[in-house]
Design a protein around this motif. Sequence first.
Motif, PDB file in Angstrom:
ATOM      1  N   SER A 267      27.292  25.185   6.842  1.00 11.97           N
ATOM      2  CA  SER A 267      27.012  23.877   6.269  1.00 11.97           C
ATOM      3  C   SER A 267      27.960  22.871   6.884  1.00 11.97           C
ATOM      4  CB  SER A 267      27.180  23.911   4.758  1.00 11.97           C
ATOM      5  OG  SER A 267      28.527  24.177   4.434  1.00 11.97           O
ATOM      6  N   GLY A 268      27.615  21.612   6.701  1.00  8.11           N
ATOM      7  CA  GLY A 268      28.483  20.537   7.168  1.00  8.11           C
ATOM      8  C   GLY A 268      28.552  19.486   6.088  1.00  8.11           C
ATOM      9  N   GLN A 269      29.628  18.698   6.091  1.00 11.58           N
ATOM     10  CA  GLN A 269      29.665  17.513   5.226  1.00 11.58           C
ATOM     11  C   GLN A 269      28.372  16.759   5.495  1.00 11.58           C
ATOM     12  OE1 GLN A 269      32.036  14.210   6.805  1.00 11.58           O
ATOM     13  NE2 GLN A 269      33.072  15.664   8.109  1.00 11.58           N
ATOM     14  N   GLN A 270      27.773  16.222   4.452  1.00 13.53           N
ATOM     15  CA  GLN A 270      26.472  15.584   4.636  1.00 13.53           C
ATOM     16  C   GLN A 270      26.613  14.215   5.306  1.00 13.53           C
ATOM     17  OE1 GLN A 270      24.580  16.620   0.437  1.00 13.53           O
ATOM     18  NE2 GLN A 270      23.089  16.389   2.078  1.00 13.53           N
ATOM     19  N   HIS A 271      25.549  13.788   5.908  1.00 12.28           N
ATOM     20  CA  HIS A 271      25.331  12.416   6.420  1.00 12.28           C
ATOM     21  C   HIS A 271      25.976  12.087   7.768  1.00 12.28           C
ATOM     22  CE1 HIS A 271      24.090  12.097   2.266  1.00 12.28           C
ATOM     23  NE2 HIS A 271      25.328  12.160   1.834  1.00 12.28           N
ATOM     24  N   GLY A 272      27.067  12.767   8.178  1.00 11.13           N
ATOM     25  CA  GLY A 272      27.754  12.466   9.438  1.00 11.13           C
ATOM     26  C   GLY A 272      26.816  12.672  10.620  1.00 11.13           C
ATOM     27  N   SER A 273      27.036  11.915  11.705  1.00 12.01           N
ATOM     28  CA  SER A 273      26.137  12.060  12.861  1.00 12.01           C
ATOM     29  C   SER A 273      26.910  12.269  14.156  1.00 12.01           C
ATOM     30  CB  SER A 273      25.227  10.836  12.984  1.00 12.01           C
ATOM     31  OG  SER A 273      25.948   9.644  12.764  1.00 12.01           O
ATOM     32  N   VAL A 274      26.327  13.087  15.035  1.00 11.09           N
ATOM     33  CA  VAL A 274      26.939  13.451  16.314  1.00 11.09           C
ATOM     34  C   VAL A 274      25.973  13.047  17.425  1.00 11.09           C
ATOM     35  CG1 VAL A 274      27.805  15.377  17.708  1.00 11.09           C
ATOM     36  CG2 VAL A 274      28.092  15.429  15.208  1.00 11.09           C
ATOM     37  N   TYR A 275      26.500  12.366  18.450  1.00  9.59           N
ATOM     38  CA  TYR A 275      25.654  11.808  19.515  1.00  9.59           C
ATOM     39  C   TYR A 275      25.932  12.573  20.805  1.00  9.59           C
ATOM     40  CZ  TYR A 275      25.118   8.264  15.958  1.00  9.59           C
ATOM     41  OH  TYR A 275      24.838   7.634  14.764  1.00  9.59           O
ATOM     42  N   TRP A 276      24.963  13.382  21.233  1.00 12.12           N
ATOM     43  CA  TRP A 276      25.130  14.216  22.429  1.00 12.12           C
ATOM     44  C   TRP A 276      24.747  13.389  23.660  1.00 12.12           C
ATOM     45  CZ3 TRP A 276      26.836  19.287  21.852  1.00 12.12           C
ATOM     46  CH2 TRP A 276      26.674  19.884  20.605  1.00 12.12           C
ATOM     47  N   ARG A 277      25.618  13.393  24.667  1.00 13.36           N
ATOM     48  CA  ARG A 277      25.358  12.629  25.886  1.00 13.36           C
ATOM     49  C   ARG A 277      24.282  13.322  26.736  1.00 13.36           C
ATOM     50  NH1 ARG A 277      29.141   9.442  28.497  1.00 13.36           N
ATOM     51  NH2 ARG A 277      30.908  10.565  27.621  1.00 13.36           N
ATOM     52  N   THR A 278      23.514  12.542  27.477  1.00 14.55           N
ATOM     53  CA  THR A 278      22.498  13.109  28.368  1.00 14.55           C
ATOM     54  C   THR A 278      23.156  14.160  29.260  1.00 14.55           C
ATOM     55  OG1 THR A 278      21.303  11.037  28.322  1.00 14.55           O
ATOM     56  CG2 THR A 278      20.783  12.540  30.139  1.00 14.55           C
ATOM     57  N   GLY A 279      22.565  15.329  29.308  1.00 15.76           N
ATOM     58  CA  GLY A 279      23.124  16.422  30.105  1.00 15.76           C
ATOM     59  C   GLY A 279      23.837  17.462  29.252  1.00 15.76           C
ATOM     60  N   ALA A 280      24.109  17.126  27.993  1.00 14.97           N
ATOM     61  CA  ALA A 280      24.869  18.063  27.144  1.00 14.97           C
ATOM     62  C   ALA A 280      24.084  19.349  26.876  1.00 14.97           C
ATOM     63  CB  ALA A 280      25.249  17.394  25.829  1.00 14.97           C
ATOM     64  N   SER A 281      22.766  19.230  26.828  1.00 11.87           N
ATOM     65  CA  SER A 281      21.962  20.417  26.553  1.00 11.87           C
ATOM     66  C   SER A 281      22.131  21.439  27.679  1.00 11.87           C
ATOM     67  CB  SER A 281      20.504  19.976  26.370  1.00 11.87           C
ATOM     68  OG  SER A 281      19.633  20.763  27.070  1.00 11.87           O
ATOM     69  N   GLU A 282      22.191  20.936  28.896  1.00 13.39           N
ATOM     70  CA  GLU A 282      22.463  21.753  30.082  1.00 13.39           C
ATOM     71  C   GLU A 282      23.787  22.518  29.910  1.00 13.39           C
ATOM     72  OE1 GLU A 282      20.031  21.709  32.440  1.00 13.39           O
ATOM     73  OE2 GLU A 282      21.418  22.805  33.748  1.00 13.39           O
ATOM     74  N   THR A 283      24.808  21.792  29.489  1.00  9.36           N
ATOM     75  CA  THR A 283      26.133  22.403  29.296  1.00  9.36           C
ATOM     76  C   THR A 283      26.071  23.465  28.200  1.00  9.36           C
ATOM     77  OG1 THR A 283      27.011  20.207  29.761  1.00  9.36           O
ATOM     78  CG2 THR A 283      28.580  21.829  28.907  1.00  9.36           C
ATOM     79  N   LEU A 284      25.385  23.134  27.103  1.00 15.19           N
ATOM     80  CA  LEU A 284      25.309  24.068  25.970  1.00 15.19           C
ATOM     81  C   LEU A 284      24.639  25.381  26.344  1.00 15.19           C
ATOM     82  CD1 LEU A 284      24.166  22.091  22.772  1.00 15.19           C
ATOM     83  CD2 LEU A 284      26.234  23.466  23.023  1.00 15.19           C
ATOM     84  N   THR A 285      23.610  25.292  27.198  1.00 18.48           N
ATOM     85  CA  THR A 285      22.879  26.522  27.540  1.00 18.48           C
ATOM     86  C   THR A 285      23.601  27.334  28.606  1.00 18.48           C
ATOM     87  OG1 THR A 285      21.484  25.100  28.900  1.00 18.48           O
ATOM     88  CG2 THR A 285      20.516  25.900  26.873  1.00 18.48           C
ATOM     89  N   ASN A 286      24.584  26.735  29.274  1.00 17.60           N
ATOM     90  CA  ASN A 286      25.264  27.465  30.359  1.00 17.60           C
ATOM     91  C   ASN A 286      26.762  27.612  30.111  1.00 17.60           C
ATOM     92  OD1 ASN A 286      23.011  27.772  32.284  1.00 17.60           O
ATOM     93  ND2 ASN A 286      23.004  25.538  32.193  1.00 17.60           N
ATOM     94  N   LEU A 287      27.143  27.879  28.878  1.00 14.32           N
ATOM     95  CA  LEU A 287      28.575  27.965  28.572  1.00 14.32           C
ATOM     96  C   LEU A 287      29.202  29.188  29.247  1.00 14.32           C
ATOM     97  CD1 LEU A 287      28.435  27.021  24.779  1.00 14.32           C
ATOM     98  CD2 LEU A 287      29.457  25.647  26.615  1.00 14.32           C
ATOM     99  N   ASP A 288      30.404  28.975  29.798  1.00 19.73           N
ATOM    100  CA  ASP A 288      31.116  30.047  30.502  1.00 19.73           C
ATOM    101  C   ASP A 288      32.034  30.766  29.512  1.00 19.73           C
ATOM    102  OD1 ASP A 288      32.888  31.553  31.935  1.00 19.73           O
ATOM    103  OD2 ASP A 288      33.622  29.896  33.191  1.00 19.73           O
ATOM    104  N   PRO A 289      31.810  32.068  29.273  1.00 18.58           N
ATOM    105  CA  PRO A 289      32.599  32.786  28.258  1.00 18.58           C
ATOM    106  C   PRO A 289      34.088  32.891  28.590  1.00 18.58           C
ATOM    107  CG  PRO A 289      31.138  34.294  29.443  1.00 18.58           C
ATOM    108  CD  PRO A 289      30.770  32.916  29.889  1.00 18.58           C
ATOM    109  N   ASP A 290      34.478  32.534  29.805  1.00 15.19           N
ATOM    110  CA  ASP A 290      35.904  32.602  30.141  1.00 15.19           C
ATOM    111  C   ASP A 290      36.664  31.341  29.727  1.00 15.19           C
ATOM    112  OD1 ASP A 290      35.731  35.137  31.141  1.00 15.19           O
ATOM    113  OD2 ASP A 290      35.116  34.418  33.125  1.00 15.19           O
ATOM    114  N   GLN A 291      35.939  30.319  29.315  1.00 14.70           N
ATOM    115  CA  GLN A 291      36.621  29.099  28.882  1.00 14.70           C
ATOM    116  C   GLN A 291      36.270  28.819  27.421  1.00 14.70           C
ATOM    117  OE1 GLN A 291      36.206  25.596  31.393  1.00 14.70           O
ATOM    118  NE2 GLN A 291      35.122  26.878  32.869  1.00 14.70           N
TER     119      GLN A 291
END
Length: 534
Positions: free
Chosen positions: A96-120
Motif C-alpha cells: 500500500s501507499g499513502q493515498q493521493h500522492g503522485s509520481v511522474y515517470w520521465r519518457t524512457g523510464a519504462s525502458e529502464t524499469l524493464t531492463n534493471l541490472d541486478p548488480d546495481q
Amino acid sequence: MMAADQDSPLYLGFDFSTQQLKVVAVDGNLNVVHQNNVQFDSELPEFRTQGGVHIHADKLTVTSPALMWVKALDLLLDKMKEAGLDFSRVRALSGSGQQHGSVYWRTGASETLTNLDPDQNLNQQLQNSFSISDCPVWMDSSSSQQCQDLQRAVGGALRLAEITGSRAYERFTGNQIAKMRQTKPNEFQSAERISLVSSFAASLFLGDYAAIDYSDGSGMNLLDIRTRTWSEVCLEATAPHLHSLLGAPLPSTAVLGPISSYFVQRYGFSESCRVVAFTGDNPASLAGMRLQQGDIAVSLGTSDTVFLWLQQPRPALEGHIFCNPVDWQEYMALLCFKNGSLTRERVRNECAGGSWELFSASLRDTPLGNNGYIGFYFDVMEITPPVVGVHRFDPDDSEVSSLSPQVEVRALVEGQFLSRRLHAERLGYSIIPGTRVLATGGASSNKEILQVLSDVFNAPVYTIDLSNSACLGSAYRALHGLVAESGVTFSDAVKKAPEPQLVATPHPTAQEVYDQMLKRYARLEERLLQETRP
Ligand code: ADP
Ligand code: XUL
C-alpha cells in the motif's frame, strides 16, 4: 518440522507511508514471521525530510522525493536479507501507499524499469527516471483553484461526489495533476506515465508500469466509482492525454504479473512470485482489519477516523467513498474527524482533573442520553461538519454556556459518537443485525468510552490492534490475490487470522434512547451550520 517450516509459503505486505517504509511477512497460517522498516528522516538523512516530507515556503505545498522511496526499498530489502528472510519462499507480495500522492515517470523510464541490472541498486538506475523529482503528497493543500475549476467543469461539488465518490479535495490526485500541468508545463510534458504512490511501488516490483487499482484510484477525483473507468468529463477538465498517462485501472485483487527478474537475481525471489495490485493505505487497513459487510471501524487516535463497508454508496459533500479493496463490486467509505483524542484530553483536563479514571467514572455515573443534554465540541474547525466552537444544548434545545463536569464529559463522548453515526448513515451505512463496531487507536483502551460507542451504535464493540494494519492487510491481500480469480472470497482466504476481542455490548435501552437523540443531533447540527455559515 523444520524442513516443512522452511519450505512453507510466505506472503509480503509493504506499506509506503508518509514517514517510513514498512514490511510484514506472514506464513500460510497468517502468523507474522518477519517485520522490518526504514525511517525516512533518520535512515535516509540525505533527503532532508521532516516527517518524510518537505513543506515548502508557501506552507501549502508538501512533497516527498520519489528517489527517497526508491532508496528506502533498496535499504529495506537489504535489511530483510541480512535478517535471513528466505525470499524464495515468497509466493506473492502486495502493498500500500499513502493515498493521493503522485509520481511522474520521465519518457524512457519504462525502458529502464524493464531492463534493471541486478548488480546495481534501484536508486542508481532510476536516478533520471522521474520528470518531477518532488512528488506532491496527501498533506499538500495548494490546489484550491484546480478544485474549483474541476467542480465547475462537472456541474458542482455534489455532482463530482456522485461520479467520483468525493467532492474536490486539494490532496486528491487529479487536482494535483492539473496544478502540475499548469505550474510545471515542461516537466509535465516529459512524463510518459503518472502513478499513485501505491502503483509506483508496484511498478518497481513488476519491472513495468503497474495499473492503478480501483480502490486507491477512487482517491483521485478522476475515477467513476460506479463504472470503475476514468470519468471522461473529469479527465478532460484535468489534463490532456490523461488516458494514456494513467493507464487502465484494475480491480485491487488483480495479479499484475510475476516479480521482475531483477529481484529474482538480486535477492533470490522465486520466478513464480506474483505481484498483486498495490492499493491505498486506508483501503489496505480495511483489509488488515478484515472489515465485513455491515461492520464499521472507528479509529480513536489523534484524530478520529471511521471506515465503513458499503454496498449501496450514497456520496455526500462530506466523507469519501472508495471502491472496496477486497471485493471489487462493493464500496467502502472513509470519514475523518479532527476533534478526536485531543478534544477528549482537553475536556478530561478541565472536567476530570486530568485523569482518565475520573473521566471514565463520569461516564459510568451519568445515564444514557445524558438527561437530554447534548453537545458539539469542535476545538478546531471540524472536517465533518465544517463547524468550529463548543455548543451545548439543554433538553429544550436552548444553547447553554456550561454544564456540570460529569454531564460535560458524557455530552462530549455521546456527541462525538452521534456525529460518527450520523455521517456514516448519510453515506449509506445502516446498522444491521450482526453489525460489529471495531474500535482501535489510543482511546480504545478505555472501556467506558467503548461502552458509549456500543450504546450509540446499538451494536457490540470489538477491539483490534491496528498498529500494522496497512502492512498486514497488504500481506493478506497478496495471499487472497492468488485465489481471488477462482472465486475465493477475501474473508474465506484469511479465516485463520486472529479474531478481534469483544469488549462492550449495548444496553437494552440504547436503541430507544439514541435513535431519538440522533434525530435531534442532526437537527441541531443543521442549525449550527446555518448559524455559522459565512
Ligand atoms: P495516533 O493517531 O497518533 O496514532 P493513538 O492512536 O496512539 O494516536 O492515540 C493517542 C491518543 O489516545 C492520545 O492522544 C490519548 O488522548 C488517547 N488515550 C490514551 N489512553 C487513553 C485512555 N485511557 N482513555 C482515553 N483516551 C486515551
Ligand atoms: C486519506 C489520507 C491519508 C493518507 C495518508 O484520504 O489523505 O490518510 O492516506 O495516510
